[in-house]
Design a protein around this motif. Structure first.
Motif, PDB file in Angstrom:
ATOM      1  N   PRO A  73       0.283   1.339   1.971  1.00 51.56           N
ATOM      2  CA  PRO A  73       0.931   1.323   3.278  1.00 51.56           C
ATOM      3  C   PRO A  73       0.398   2.389   4.236  1.00 51.56           C
ATOM      4  CG  PRO A  73       2.253   2.601   1.764  1.00 51.56           C
ATOM      5  CD  PRO A  73       1.025   2.161   1.005  1.00 51.56           C
ATOM      6  N   ASN A  74      -0.716   3.069   3.844  1.00 52.68           N
ATOM      7  CA  ASN A  74      -1.289   4.109   4.686  1.00 52.68           C
ATOM      8  C   ASN A  74      -2.736   3.773   4.990  1.00 52.68           C
ATOM      9  OD1 ASN A  74      -1.243   6.845   5.930  1.00 52.68           O
ATOM     10  ND2 ASN A  74      -2.799   7.273   4.367  1.00 52.68           N
ATOM     11  N   GLY A  75      -3.118   3.854   6.276  1.00 54.32           N
ATOM     12  CA  GLY A  75      -4.481   3.572   6.677  1.00 54.32           C
ATOM     13  C   GLY A  75      -5.158   4.803   7.220  1.00 54.32           C
ATOM     14  N   GLY A  76      -6.357   5.088   6.725  1.00 55.22           N
ATOM     15  CA  GLY A  76      -7.104   6.239   7.213  1.00 55.22           C
ATOM     16  C   GLY A  76      -6.736   7.503   6.475  1.00 55.22           C
ATOM     17  N   ALA A  77      -6.618   8.597   7.217  1.00 55.00           N
ATOM     18  CA  ALA A  77      -6.489   9.930   6.638  1.00 55.00           C
ATOM     19  C   ALA A  77      -5.187  10.098   5.866  1.00 55.00           C
ATOM     20  CB  ALA A  77      -6.560  10.970   7.752  1.00 55.00           C
ATOM     21  N   PRO A  78      -5.148  11.064   4.929  1.00 55.67           N
ATOM     22  CA  PRO A  78      -3.899  11.371   4.226  1.00 55.67           C
ATOM     23  C   PRO A  78      -2.777  11.673   5.214  1.00 55.67           C
ATOM     24  CG  PRO A  78      -5.734  12.516   3.193  1.00 55.67           C
ATOM     25  CD  PRO A  78      -6.273  11.909   4.454  1.00 55.67           C
ATOM     26  N   SER A  79      -1.548  11.355   4.793  1.00 52.93           N
ATOM     27  CA  SER A  79      -0.410  11.470   5.696  1.00 52.93           C
ATOM     28  C   SER A  79       0.855  11.729   4.890  1.00 52.93           C
ATOM     29  CB  SER A  79      -0.258  10.182   6.513  1.00 52.93           C
ATOM     30  OG  SER A  79       0.767  10.295   7.477  1.00 52.93           O
ATOM     31  N   ARG A  80       1.844  12.317   5.541  1.00 51.08           N
ATOM     32  CA  ARG A  80       3.171  12.470   4.939  1.00 51.08           C
ATOM     33  C   ARG A  80       4.161  11.593   5.689  1.00 51.08           C
ATOM     34  NH1 ARG A  80       4.248  16.547   1.349  1.00 51.08           N
ATOM     35  NH2 ARG A  80       2.571  18.064   0.993  1.00 51.08           N
ATOM     36  N   TYR A  81       4.929  10.840   4.930  1.00 50.41           N
ATOM     37  CA  TYR A  81       5.908   9.936   5.538  1.00 50.41           C
ATOM     38  C   TYR A  81       7.202  10.027   4.745  1.00 50.41           C
ATOM     39  CZ  TYR A  81       8.259   5.578   6.861  1.00 50.41           C
ATOM     40  OH  TYR A  81       9.177   4.657   7.279  1.00 50.41           O
ATOM     41  N   ARG A  82       8.244  10.551   5.375  1.00 52.65           N
ATOM     42  CA  ARG A  82       9.594  10.639   4.813  1.00 52.65           C
ATOM     43  C   ARG A  82       9.580  11.261   3.418  1.00 52.65           C
ATOM     44  NH1 ARG A  82      12.816   5.248   6.671  1.00 52.65           N
ATOM     45  NH2 ARG A  82      14.472   6.401   5.585  1.00 52.65           N
ATOM     46  N   GLY A  83       8.836  12.344   3.291  1.00 50.78           N
ATOM     47  CA  GLY A  83       8.779  13.073   2.041  1.00 50.78           C
ATOM     48  C   GLY A  83       7.723  12.601   1.077  1.00 50.78           C
ATOM     49  N   ALA A  84       7.080  11.472   1.354  1.00 47.19           N
ATOM     50  CA  ALA A  84       6.035  10.930   0.471  1.00 47.19           C
ATOM     51  C   ALA A  84       4.670  11.372   0.980  1.00 47.19           C
ATOM     52  CB  ALA A  84       6.107   9.407   0.417  1.00 47.19           C
ATOM     53  N   ARG A  85       3.874  11.937   0.099  1.00 39.18           N
ATOM     54  CA  ARG A  85       2.514  12.325   0.429  1.00 39.18           C
ATOM     55  C   ARG A  85       1.589  11.170   0.078  1.00 39.18           C
ATOM     56  NH1 ARG A  85      -0.372  17.911  -1.646  1.00 39.18           N
ATOM     57  NH2 ARG A  85      -2.523  17.399  -1.076  1.00 39.18           N
ATOM     58  N   LEU A  86       0.944  10.587   1.097  1.00 36.60           N
ATOM     59  CA  LEU A  86       0.114   9.398   0.925  1.00 36.60           C
ATOM     60  C   LEU A  86      -1.349   9.769   1.083  1.00 36.60           C
ATOM     61  CD1 LEU A  86       2.258   6.936   3.077  1.00 36.60           C
ATOM     62  CD2 LEU A  86       2.276   7.190   0.587  1.00 36.60           C
ATOM     63  N   ALA A  87      -2.170   9.349   0.138  1.00 41.50           N
ATOM     64  CA  ALA A  87      -3.591   9.678   0.148  1.00 41.50           C
ATOM     65  C   ALA A  87      -4.342   8.785   1.127  1.00 41.50           C
ATOM     66  CB  ALA A  87      -4.173   9.514  -1.253  1.00 41.50           C
ATOM     67  N   GLN A  88      -5.606   9.091   1.345  1.00 35.66           N
ATOM     68  CA  GLN A  88      -6.438   8.269   2.218  1.00 35.66           C
ATOM     69  C   GLN A  88      -6.429   6.822   1.745  1.00 35.66           C
ATOM     70  OE1 GLN A  88     -10.230   9.815   3.292  1.00 35.66           O
ATOM     71  NE2 GLN A  88     -11.064   7.852   3.907  1.00 35.66           N
ATOM     72  N   ARG A 119       4.921   5.301  -4.363  1.00 32.48           N
ATOM     73  CA  ARG A 119       5.560   6.337  -3.553  1.00 32.48           C
ATOM     74  C   ARG A 119       6.472   5.767  -2.478  1.00 32.48           C
ATOM     75  NH1 ARG A 119       1.566  11.610  -3.415  1.00 32.48           N
ATOM     76  NH2 ARG A 119       1.336  11.661  -5.684  1.00 32.48           N
ATOM     77  N   LEU A 120       6.290   4.511  -2.130  1.00 32.27           N
ATOM     78  CA  LEU A 120       7.196   3.805  -1.227  1.00 32.27           C
ATOM     79  C   LEU A 120       7.639   2.522  -1.928  1.00 32.27           C
ATOM     80  CD1 LEU A 120       5.408   4.183   2.238  1.00 32.27           C
ATOM     81  CD2 LEU A 120       7.161   5.640   1.243  1.00 32.27           C
ATOM     82  N   PRO A 121       8.824   2.001  -1.605  1.00 33.32           N
ATOM     83  CA  PRO A 121       9.378   0.858  -2.348  1.00 33.32           C
ATOM     84  C   PRO A 121       8.926  -0.495  -1.801  1.00 33.32           C
ATOM     85  CG  PRO A 121      11.033   1.713  -0.854  1.00 33.32           C
ATOM     86  CD  PRO A 121       9.840   2.613  -0.708  1.00 33.32           C
ATOM     87  N   TYR A 122       7.646  -0.810  -1.997  1.00 31.85           N
ATOM     88  CA  TYR A 122       7.094  -2.071  -1.515  1.00 31.85           C
ATOM     89  C   TYR A 122       6.551  -2.896  -2.681  1.00 31.85           C
ATOM     90  CZ  TYR A 122       7.048  -0.678   3.441  1.00 31.85           C
ATOM     91  OH  TYR A 122       7.390  -0.319   4.722  1.00 31.85           O
ATOM     92  N   LEU A 123       6.632  -4.209  -2.530  1.00 36.38           N
ATOM     93  CA  LEU A 123       5.943  -5.172  -3.382  1.00 36.38           C
ATOM     94  C   LEU A 123       4.902  -5.871  -2.531  1.00 36.38           C
ATOM     95  CD1 LEU A 123       5.562  -7.040  -5.902  1.00 36.38           C
ATOM     96  CD2 LEU A 123       7.379  -8.485  -4.932  1.00 36.38           C
ATOM     97  N   LEU A 124       3.662  -5.883  -3.007  1.00 35.12           N
ATOM     98  CA  LEU A 124       2.576  -6.547  -2.293  1.00 35.12           C
ATOM     99  C   LEU A 124       2.037  -7.673  -3.170  1.00 35.12           C
ATOM    100  CD1 LEU A 124       1.480  -5.803   0.521  1.00 35.12           C
ATOM    101  CD2 LEU A 124      -0.533  -4.876  -0.589  1.00 35.12           C
ATOM    102  N   GLU A 125       1.833  -8.840  -2.563  1.00 35.44           N
ATOM    103  CA  GLU A 125       1.289 -10.000  -3.270  1.00 35.44           C
ATOM    104  C   GLU A 125       0.155 -10.591  -2.449  1.00 35.44           C
ATOM    105  OE1 GLU A 125       4.909 -12.281  -5.216  1.00 35.44           O
ATOM    106  OE2 GLU A 125       5.428 -11.557  -3.197  1.00 35.44           O
ATOM    107  N   LYS A 126      -0.842 -11.147  -3.134  1.00 31.02           N
ATOM    108  CA  LYS A 126      -1.962 -11.767  -2.449  1.00 31.02           C
ATOM    109  C   LYS A 126      -2.432 -12.966  -3.244  1.00 31.02           C
ATOM    110  CE  LYS A 126      -5.389  -9.593  -0.320  1.00 31.02           C
ATOM    111  NZ  LYS A 126      -6.607  -8.807  -0.038  1.00 31.02           N
ATOM    112  N   VAL A 127      -2.658 -14.079  -2.539  1.00 26.70           N
ATOM    113  CA  VAL A 127      -3.216 -15.288  -3.144  1.00 26.70           C
ATOM    114  C   VAL A 127      -4.627 -15.480  -2.617  1.00 26.70           C
ATOM    115  CG1 VAL A 127      -3.057 -17.800  -3.317  1.00 26.70           C
ATOM    116  CG2 VAL A 127      -0.983 -16.404  -3.463  1.00 26.70           C
TER     117      VAL A 127
END
Length: 320
Positions: A73-88, A119-127
């Motif tokens: 759920p994060n694009g580009g540079a590392p970021s912090r969102y609502r306490g979650a540290r998201l990598a590049q 780190r975030l509560p998402y389900l991702l699916e792809k066909v």
């Protein structure tokens, strides 16, 4: 690592389930053309190469084999969102995905991949789907917020083109009315910068030092690195053409931006070492490449209501 190969009379597509569901082969059989660029460092298993855990950038870059990635759920540079540290480009591009065969018949082959972010509560699916007699890969993505509260996300398709397919002089075609929004931090090794303050009409933007840049023509090797954003899509599509080409179509109502990134051999330091000649044309929800927090602040991130599912499609077709 587990991989799945989808094949018909015209195409062979290889997907690495254990690394982000990455597409590492998109081979057009009649012309023996592989549209996927592969990095000189090769395909590395993120489960066994621990160096990637050293920082929030290395996790993606040190295991980047080229290919085509899902970014969420994060694009580009590392970021912090609502306490979650998201990598590049985190999280799903580095996770193993589950894989289920949906169809394996003479008329159609298709698989469903799925993954939950950590780190975030998402389900991702792809066909992924190939139909008989067509040089088209069809994809359908579904992202679901599994929490009882609203959340944000960036969602992109990290599609890059390089050699042996890509050559200087190849052209990029886009719909009428598309505009260019330069990125202020898009500075190449030479110090050249595409000026902020746009948008400008495609395909020409001003450049510092005089002159103009025609973004519709793939430049020669050694041209400085750049990234810009394209917007104003009524219909989401582009074509990249040489003697053979590809047309990519996507749902611009979900992913309204196209990131245009180029690394053409000018970067002589980490991580490219002058060995990359690639252009990325990446449908995205969210900009700039400064991460999810910046996209939320700028109003470009996707908003998911509690338990909401968003669906997007992408279609990649070989043009001869």
């Amino acid at each position: 690592m587990r991989a799945v190969v989808l094949e018909n009379e015209l195409l062979r597509v290889t997907v690495v389930c254990d690394k982000g569901g990455d597409v590492v082969e998109f081979l057009h059989k009649p012309t023996d053309t592989d549209f996927v660029w592969l990095s000189p460092q090769g395909l590395r298993d993120p489960r066994t190469h621990l160096l990637g855990a050293a920082d929030d950038v290395a996790g993606f870059v040190d295991h980047y084999e080229g290919g085509w990635q899902e970014v969420f759920p994060n694009g580009g540079a590392p970021s912090r969102y609502r306490g979650a540290r998201l990598a590049q480009h985190g999280e799903v591009s580095g996770l193993p995905w589950e894989c289920e065969i949906l169809a394996d018949t003479p008329e159609e082959v298709s698989v469903r991949l799925s993954v939950r972010t950590r780190r975030l509560p998402y389900l991702l699916e792809k066909v992924y789907r190939l139909r008989s007699g067509t040089a088209v890969l069809e994809t359908e993505g579904r992202a679901t917020n599994e929490a009882d509260l609203p959340l944000h996300a960036m969602w992109g398709q990290h599609l890059v083109f390089g050699r042996p397919f890509l050559r200087p002089g190849h052209r990029i075609r886009l719909p009428e009315g598309v505009r260019v929004v330069p990125h202020e931090s898009a500075i190449g090794p030479s110090g050249r910068r595409v000026r902020a303050g746009g948008p400008w009409e495609w395909p020409v933007v001003p450049a510092d030092g005089g002159g103009e840049i025609d973004l519709s023509v793939i430049p020669p090797e050694g041209t400085p690195s750049d990234i810009v954003y394209l917007t104003g899509f009524t219909d989401g599509w582009y074509e990249i053409m040489g003697e053979i080409g590809m047309r990519v179509e996507w749902d611009a109502s979900v992913q309204p931006y196209l990131w245009l990134w180029q690394e053409l051999g000018a970067a002589k330091d980490y991580p490219w070492w002058g060995r990359a000649y690639v252009v990325g044309l990446e449908p995205f929800a969210g900009m700039p490449t400064d991460g999810l927090a910046a996209a939320v602040a700028g109003g470009t991130a996707l908003t998911f209501g509690p338990h909401e599912t968003k669906v997007t499609t992408l279609r990649a077709e070989v043009l001869t």
